[in-house]
Design an enzyme around this catalytic site. Structure first.
Site, PDB file in Angstrom:
ATOM      1  N   HIS A 190      34.295  36.349  34.052  1.00  0.00           N
ATOM      2  CA  HIS A 190      34.958  35.344  33.220  1.00  0.00           C
ATOM      3  C   HIS A 190      35.767  34.424  34.129  1.00  0.00           C
ATOM      4  CE1 HIS A 190      35.063  38.191  29.449  1.00  0.00           C
ATOM      5  NE2 HIS A 190      33.871  38.099  29.993  1.00  0.00           N
ATOM      6  N   GLU A 242      38.659  33.069  33.689  1.00  0.00           N
ATOM      7  CA  GLU A 242      40.097  33.376  33.723  1.00  0.00           C
ATOM      8  C   GLU A 242      40.383  34.533  34.677  1.00  0.00           C
ATOM      9  OE1 GLU A 242      38.044  33.504  31.096  1.00  0.00           O
ATOM     10  OE2 GLU A 242      38.930  32.612  29.308  1.00  0.00           O
ATOM     11  N   CYS A 270      40.498  36.774  26.970  1.00  0.00           N
ATOM     12  CA  CYS A 270      40.212  38.079  26.367  1.00  0.00           C
ATOM     13  C   CYS A 270      41.248  39.076  26.896  1.00  0.00           C
ATOM     14  CB  CYS A 270      38.782  38.519  26.705  1.00  0.00           C
ATOM     15  SG  CYS A 270      38.557  39.050  28.422  1.00  0.00           S
ATOM     16  N   CYS A 325      41.172  39.527  30.726  1.00  0.00           N
ATOM     17  CA  CYS A 325      41.706  38.392  31.475  1.00  0.00           C
ATOM     18  C   CYS A 325      43.204  38.218  31.241  1.00  0.00           C
ATOM     19  CB  CYS A 325      40.932  37.132  31.115  1.00  0.00           C
ATOM     20  SG  CYS A 325      39.190  37.214  31.596  1.00  0.00           S
TER      21      CYS A 325
HETATM   22 ZN    ZN Z   1      37.952  37.302  29.714  1.00  0.00          ZN
END
Ligand code: ZN
Length: 167
Positions: free
Chosen positions: A62, A64, A92, A95
């Protein structure tokens, strides 16, 4: 520029968020999931940007998370705390945790986890393996701002394309 409070989005915030949505579109067109993020340091300079890269099988790729790891390697604790992370979709849980562990500062998101969960539920997409927690539930010390209603339709359309949903 309208500033109606500490959580309000400025025109500059919106411009940064539009760049995140562009990165999300780029990810989708490359076979990844439509998420994009960038990191702005205290001087206003974009120091790092990335987009989702999960298509080769590593579902932790991801943007982030990439930002948190990049910041840990390249910024001082003071720089991290005073930097701002912009992202097309709210972090999420993974992250959010990474963000807090490395001591990064404010997060500004275009669309919320709540919105994303509502869209995928509406479309009958099987629930994600991670609970759809808001940032504040995982990292309560991180200041957050969002969503940006101006960008909701664009982000929703990218996710619909990802899942083959006709809007
Ligand atoms: Zn994430």
């Amino acid at each position: 520029m309208i500033d109606s409070g500490p959580g309000a989005l400025t025109s500059e915030d919106l411009a940064r968020l539009r760049r995140c949505v562009d990165l999300a579109r780029e990810a989708l067109e490359d076979g990844d999931e439509p998420f994009g993020s960038l990191l702005v340091d205290p001087t206003g300079m974009v120091r790092f940007e990335d987009r989702n890269r999960v298509r080769h099988g590593d579902a932790t790729r991801h943007p982030e998370f990439a930002i948190a790891r990049w910041a840990a390697a390249h910024l001082t604790p003071e720089e991290r705390a005073s930097s701002v992370t912009y992202t097309s979709g709210e972090h999420c849980a993974m992250c959010s945790a990474a963000h807090a562990w490395v001591g990064l500062g404010r997060i500004v998101y275009a669309t919320s986890t709540e919105q994303y969960a509502a869209w995928t539920t509406e479309w009958g997409i099987f629930p994600a393996p991670v609970a759809p927690l808001p940032i504040r539930a995982v990292a309560p010390g991180v200041p957050v701002a969002g969503p940006a209603p101006e960008l909701a339709d664009d982000v929703r359309a990218l996710h619909a394309r990802r899942f083959g949903i006709e809007l």
